[in-house]
Design a protein around this motif. Structure first.
Motif, PDB file in Angstrom:
ATOM      1  N   MET A  97       1.008  -0.985  -0.053  1.00 18.07           N
ATOM      2  CA  MET A  97       0.044   0.179  -0.670  1.00 18.07           C
ATOM      3  C   MET A  97       0.777   0.897  -0.093  1.00 18.07           C
ATOM      4  N   ASP A 151      -3.080   5.532  -1.873  1.00 16.89           N
ATOM      5  CA  ASP A 151      -3.568   4.584  -1.344  1.00 16.89           C
ATOM      6  C   ASP A 151      -4.812   5.168  -0.306  1.00 16.89           C
ATOM      7  N   ARG A 191     -10.405   2.052  -0.700  1.00 14.34           N
ATOM      8  CA  ARG A 191      -9.912   2.743  -1.874  1.00 14.34           C
ATOM      9  C   ARG A 191      -9.196   1.785  -3.113  1.00 14.34           C
ATOM     10  N   LYS A 192      -8.120   0.317  -2.839  1.00 16.24           N
ATOM     11  CA  LYS A 192      -7.813  -0.141  -3.246  1.00 16.24           C
ATOM     12  C   LYS A 192      -8.690  -0.936  -3.950  1.00 16.24           C
TER      13      LYS A 192
END
Length: 341
Positions: free
Chosen positions: A1, A86, A338-339
């Protein structure tokens, strides 16, 4: 991340240092931006934390603060635009709140003073997630405009994220400063007179310093917040006061001290955790965290100079809570959403 951390004040360096280390050890990519204010840059360099220096503190004027918010936020947008972060993470950085919102990067803010009205006017509305100590009711943050689902809590103090009962003392503060073994060592932190939440003078602080200055048992270590404050204070300090020439290790100094007197929050909360008697001469509206420490008996509110007990401290266990993992998990959870999207 990919994680973006913005550090805008010197106490935040200590808060983020172990968090950055944990995240990096777990394989995450962390980049740090920083604002030139107080001892922030010196501490980042002392801790060997790579960072990109962007902007500086604009002083007490609200007009200058507003311009500083706009200019630094836009510079942060330019920095972050091609980084594909991220998640963003800060301790009350309004600049990052604006930049992350414009870049659509989720932003976690940790805050521990519910009366910072000017800050909350921006970040309470823009942050994706706000974490505060459990002494602060969520309603106090919601009242500033935050959505109820945005506000969360963590146990203890933000200082517990980097302090622990078994942490090593990194320097012999008394030896570094030349403090005699028998002296009562008092660490003094002046008011944050350049901050929007402290829009007035503090006569009580001046009176307390004068009283300590007349006590031959005392050696004071005064820690100004900025070079300007240092220049203002130095001529009026008593002979038994010293202003360090370099950045000191704060926890080591507090452990060596017999008592701490501060007109702000972080150093007093560090003292409360480490078991050093702490006194507050804060002239603003008392926050819920400090009220809880007063109720716990690890912080004393000073109404007059005589309220400060000048004596060698007795060993105590301190006040300890383990909360760093919880805060890190909040960062990763927010970045993970978000990912997934």
């Amino acid at each position: 991340m990919r994680i973006w951390i913005d550090i805008s004040n010197s106490p935040h360096v200590l808060f983020f240092e172990p968090i950055i280390a944990d995240l990096t050890r777990e394989g995450h990519h962390v980049e740090v931006t920083a604002r030139d204010y107080a001892q922030t840059v010196g501490l980042l360099e002392a801790k060997s934390i790579p960072h990109r220096l962007i902007g500086r503190h604009r002083g007490k004027s609200r007009i200058k603060k507003a311009w500083g918010l706009v200019s630094r936020s836009l510079t942060l947008v330019a920095f972050g635009a091609r980084k594909h972060f991220d998640v963003a993470f800060s301790h009350n950085s309004n600049d990052l709140a604006v930049a992350a919102w414009l870049l659509r990067v989720p932003h976690l803010i940790v805050h521990d003073y519910e009366h910072a009205n000017l800050s909350y006017a921006v970040n309470a509305r823009l942050a994706s997630r706000i974490l505060v100590p459990d002494a602060i009711p969520a309603e106090a943050i919601i009242a500033h405009g935050a959505r109820p689902g945005v506000v969360g809590q963590f146990p203890g103090l933000k200082e517990h994220a980097y302090l622990s009962p078994d942490m090593p003392t990194t320097e012999d503060s008394r030896a570094v400063l030349g403090i005699p073994a028998g002296a009562v060592l008092v660490v003094v932190r002046p008011p944050a007179t350049m901050s929007a939440y402290h829009p007035f003078g503090n006569e009580l602080f001046t009176e307390v310093v004068a009283r300590l200055g007349s006590d031959e048992r005392v050696r004071m270590v005064v820690l100004p917040r900025t070079p300007e404050q240092r220049a203002e204070l130095a001529p009026s300090l008593p002979p038994n006061a010293v202003v360090p020439e370099r950045v000191l290790d704060g926890p080591s100094l507090i452990r060596a001290a017999d008592l701490v007197i501060s007109a702000g929050g972080t150093m007093n909360r560090e003292a409360a955790a480490l078991g050093t008697p702490a006194y507050t001469v804060f002239a603003g509206k008392m926050g819920a965290v400090d009220e809880s420490l007063i109720a716990r008996g690890v912080l004393t509110r000073v109404a007059r100079p005589e309220d400060v007990a000048v004596r060698h401290k007795q060993p105590t266990d301190g006040y300890w809570v383990d909360n760093r993992r919880l805060i890190i998990d909040e960062v990763l959870r927010l970045g993970g959403r978000r990912k997934e999207n």
